[in-house]
Write a protein that holds these residues in place. Sequence first.
Motif, PDB file in Angstrom:
ATOM      1  N   TRP A 191       0.921  -1.192  -0.108  1.00 26.31           N
ATOM      2  CA  TRP A 191      -0.024  -0.021   0.030  1.00 26.31           C
ATOM      3  C   TRP A 191       0.754   1.212  -0.029  1.00 26.31           C
ATOM      4  O   TRP A 191       2.030   1.246   0.477  1.00 26.31           O
ATOM      5  CB  TRP A 191      -0.818   0.108   1.177  1.00 26.31           C
ATOM      6  CG  TRP A 191      -1.760  -1.069   1.557  1.00 26.31           C
ATOM      7  CD1 TRP A 191      -1.475  -2.291   2.134  1.00 26.31           C
ATOM      8  CD2 TRP A 191      -3.193  -1.169   0.811  1.00 26.31           C
ATOM      9  NE1 TRP A 191      -2.625  -3.235   2.166  1.00 26.31           N
ATOM     10  CE2 TRP A 191      -3.544  -2.595   1.369  1.00 26.31           C
ATOM     11  CE3 TRP A 191      -3.888  -0.432   0.052  1.00 26.31           C
ATOM     12  CZ2 TRP A 191      -4.885  -3.209   0.994  1.00 26.31           C
ATOM     13  CZ3 TRP A 191      -5.222  -1.230  -0.213  1.00 26.31           C
ATOM     14  CH2 TRP A 191      -5.502  -2.348   0.156  1.00 26.31           C
ATOM     15  N   ARG A 192       0.149   2.373  -0.350  1.00 27.08           N
ATOM     16  CA  ARG A 192       0.848   3.812  -0.199  1.00 27.08           C
ATOM     17  C   ARG A 192      -0.041   4.399   0.750  1.00 27.08           C
ATOM     18  O   ARG A 192      -1.195   4.531   0.539  1.00 27.08           O
ATOM     19  CB  ARG A 192       0.702   4.374  -1.740  1.00 27.08           C
ATOM     20  CG  ARG A 192       1.431   5.692  -1.594  1.00 27.08           C
ATOM     21  CD  ARG A 192       1.493   6.551  -2.911  1.00 27.08           C
ATOM     22  NE  ARG A 192       2.246   5.681  -3.962  1.00 27.08           N
ATOM     23  CZ  ARG A 192       1.978   4.985  -4.799  1.00 27.08           C
ATOM     24  NH1 ARG A 192       0.658   4.634  -5.105  1.00 27.08           N
ATOM     25  NH2 ARG A 192       2.804   4.114  -5.816  1.00 27.08           N
ATOM     26  N   ILE A 193       0.547   4.948   1.803  1.00 24.55           N
ATOM     27  CA  ILE A 193      -0.231   5.568   2.836  1.00 24.55           C
ATOM     28  C   ILE A 193      -0.421   7.232   2.374  1.00 24.55           C
ATOM     29  O   ILE A 193       0.739   7.770   2.451  1.00 24.55           O
ATOM     30  CB  ILE A 193       0.405   5.543   4.184  1.00 24.55           C
ATOM     31  CG1 ILE A 193       0.211   4.130   4.634  1.00 24.55           C
ATOM     32  CG2 ILE A 193      -0.600   6.255   5.153  1.00 24.55           C
ATOM     33  CD1 ILE A 193       1.185   4.018   5.988  1.00 24.55           C
ATOM     34  N   ILE A 194      -1.586   7.476   1.846  1.00 21.19           N
ATOM     35  CA  ILE A 194      -1.739   8.843   1.291  1.00 21.19           C
ATOM     36  C   ILE A 194      -2.596   9.666   2.415  1.00 21.19           C
ATOM     37  O   ILE A 194      -2.687  11.018   1.967  1.00 21.19           O
ATOM     38  CB  ILE A 194      -2.487   8.995  -0.067  1.00 21.19           C
ATOM     39  CG1 ILE A 194      -3.736   8.072   0.149  1.00 21.19           C
ATOM     40  CG2 ILE A 194      -1.664   8.040  -1.171  1.00 21.19           C
ATOM     41  CD1 ILE A 194      -4.747   8.400  -1.138  1.00 21.19           C
ATOM     42  N   GLY A 195      -2.868   9.005   3.351  1.00 21.90           N
ATOM     43  CA  GLY A 195      -3.681  10.178   4.552  1.00 21.90           C
ATOM     44  C   GLY A 195      -3.395   9.479   5.693  1.00 21.90           C
ATOM     45  O   GLY A 195      -3.327   8.192   5.929  1.00 21.90           O
ATOM     46  N   ASN A 196      -2.806  10.196   6.616  1.00 22.96           N
ATOM     47  CA  ASN A 196      -2.902   9.796   8.074  1.00 22.96           C
ATOM     48  C   ASN A 196      -3.170  10.947   8.891  1.00 22.96           C
ATOM     49  O   ASN A 196      -1.984  11.745   9.250  1.00 22.96           O
ATOM     50  CB  ASN A 196      -1.383   9.124   8.590  1.00 22.96           C
ATOM     51  CG  ASN A 196      -1.259   8.768   9.689  1.00 22.96           C
ATOM     52  OD1 ASN A 196      -1.917   9.030  10.580  1.00 22.96           O
ATOM     53  ND2 ASN A 196      -0.411   7.579   9.853  1.00 22.96           N
ATOM     54  N   LYS A 197      -4.404  11.172   9.188  1.00 20.11           N
ATOM     55  CA  LYS A 197      -4.966  12.436   9.732  1.00 20.11           C
ATOM     56  C   LYS A 197      -5.241  12.282  11.242  1.00 20.11           C
ATOM     57  O   LYS A 197      -5.856  11.207  11.375  1.00 20.11           O
ATOM     58  CB  LYS A 197      -5.739  13.480   9.061  1.00 20.11           C
ATOM     59  CG  LYS A 197      -5.400  13.875   7.768  1.00 20.11           C
ATOM     60  CD  LYS A 197      -6.326  14.586   6.846  1.00 20.11           C
ATOM     61  CE  LYS A 197      -6.030  15.022   5.697  1.00 20.11           C
ATOM     62  NZ  LYS A 197      -5.109  16.373   5.992  1.00 20.11           N
ATOM     63  N   PHE A 238      -4.046  15.528  22.403  1.00 20.35           N
ATOM     64  CA  PHE A 238      -5.643  15.832  22.402  1.00 20.35           C
ATOM     65  C   PHE A 238      -6.242  14.757  21.253  1.00 20.35           C
ATOM     66  O   PHE A 238      -7.679  14.742  21.223  1.00 20.35           O
ATOM     67  CB  PHE A 238      -6.089  17.179  22.028  1.00 20.35           C
ATOM     68  CG  PHE A 238      -5.610  18.147  23.188  1.00 20.35           C
ATOM     69  CD1 PHE A 238      -6.322  17.801  24.516  1.00 20.35           C
ATOM     70  CD2 PHE A 238      -4.692  18.971  23.137  1.00 20.35           C
ATOM     71  CE1 PHE A 238      -5.793  18.999  25.462  1.00 20.35           C
ATOM     72  CE2 PHE A 238      -4.472  19.878  24.028  1.00 20.35           C
ATOM     73  CZ  PHE A 238      -4.944  19.727  25.416  1.00 20.35           C
ATOM     74  N   ALA A 239      -5.480  14.191  20.447  1.00 15.74           N
ATOM     75  CA  ALA A 239      -6.552  13.501  19.479  1.00 15.74           C
ATOM     76  C   ALA A 239      -7.077  12.393  20.049  1.00 15.74           C
ATOM     77  O   ALA A 239      -6.724  11.502  20.734  1.00 15.74           O
ATOM     78  CB  ALA A 239      -5.470  12.888  18.261  1.00 15.74           C
ATOM     79  N   THR A 240      -8.463  12.109  19.318  1.00 18.39           N
ATOM     80  CA  THR A 240      -9.204  10.865  19.779  1.00 18.39           C
ATOM     81  C   THR A 240      -9.755  10.304  18.612  1.00 18.39           C
ATOM     82  O   THR A 240     -10.293   9.108  18.857  1.00 18.39           O
ATOM     83  CB  THR A 240     -10.655  11.489  20.635  1.00 18.39           C
ATOM     84  OG1 THR A 240     -11.316  12.276  19.562  1.00 18.39           O
ATOM     85  CG2 THR A 240     -10.159  12.434  21.661  1.00 18.39           C
ATOM     86  N   ARG A 241      -9.489  10.660  17.438  1.00 20.38           N
ATOM     87  CA  ARG A 241     -10.044  10.207  16.347  1.00 20.38           C
ATOM     88  C   ARG A 241      -8.721  10.357  15.113  1.00 20.38           C
ATOM     89  O   ARG A 241      -8.107  11.254  15.158  1.00 20.38           O
ATOM     90  CB  ARG A 241     -11.431  10.790  15.754  1.00 20.38           C
ATOM     91  CG  ARG A 241     -12.560  10.302  16.307  1.00 20.38           C
ATOM     92  CD  ARG A 241     -12.815   8.894  16.129  1.00 20.38           C
ATOM     93  NE  ARG A 241     -14.113   8.461  16.481  1.00 20.38           N
ATOM     94  CZ  ARG A 241     -14.785   7.531  16.260  1.00 20.38           C
ATOM     95  NH1 ARG A 241     -14.347   6.572  15.530  1.00 20.38           N
ATOM     96  NH2 ARG A 241     -15.972   7.159  16.968  1.00 20.38           N
TER      97      ARG A 241
END
Length: 249
Positions: A191-197, A238-241
């Motif tokens: 895979w190519r990880i194109i989003g990790n937010k 603070f990240a929860t999602r």
Amino acid sequence: MISINQHNVEIKRNMEIWSKKPLLRLIYESFYKKILEFINKNITGEVVEIGSGIGNFKSVFSKCITTDIFPNPWIDRVENAYKLSFSDSSVSNLVLFDVFHHLAFPGSALKELRRVLPKKGRVIIFEPCISFFSLFIYGIFHHEPIALFKKINWANDSNNFSDSNYYAAQGNATRIFRRNSSFNNQVLKDWRIIGNKKYSALSYVLSGGFSKPSLYPIKFLPFIKKIEIILNYIPLIFATRMMIVLEKK
């Protein structure tokens, strides 16, 4: 083990809460719109949601094919993430909302998800994110285990999967997709990880979700959204999602 009766009791409860809680519907709509931003519309194939639950994603993407492990009137197809009935390269995008942490063998599931995607097809994963703040919130107020130190069984070589074996580990996405994770080579190989937010999603936490009462009225939502913008700059605290977007190489 989870039975169809247990599953439908929870589904019915969630549908009742969903219908009575407009604040929750607004928050989920904002989550779904984040997912829509990453749907690859430049390739042919169906958009499929794995583990649709009460089928809410269709409210923003009506053409989505909803699936779950048990049948219900709003579910288009009964599917097992480890053994999908879709043919090779027939699905353009796969959406997993709060499903990844229920996969006891995430590597086996990703292998099967990859099979049904064409080149540049995407898997969009929306999950709990474990930070200092969410460790406290999920650890105390959520019934599912975080399992930060429990071994992750990446794959099941026996190819014997059961829909009825209940599994939950809220910390899996955080552990697997973090930078320099020991799983990176296994993921990046295919895979190519194109989003990790990562998102603070304070509005969701304070809404009480599906299991707790809301701590603020709906008119305060715009104000809390502004606070989230600031908190998003400090995801470690603070990240929860989190949202992970994988694209097939």
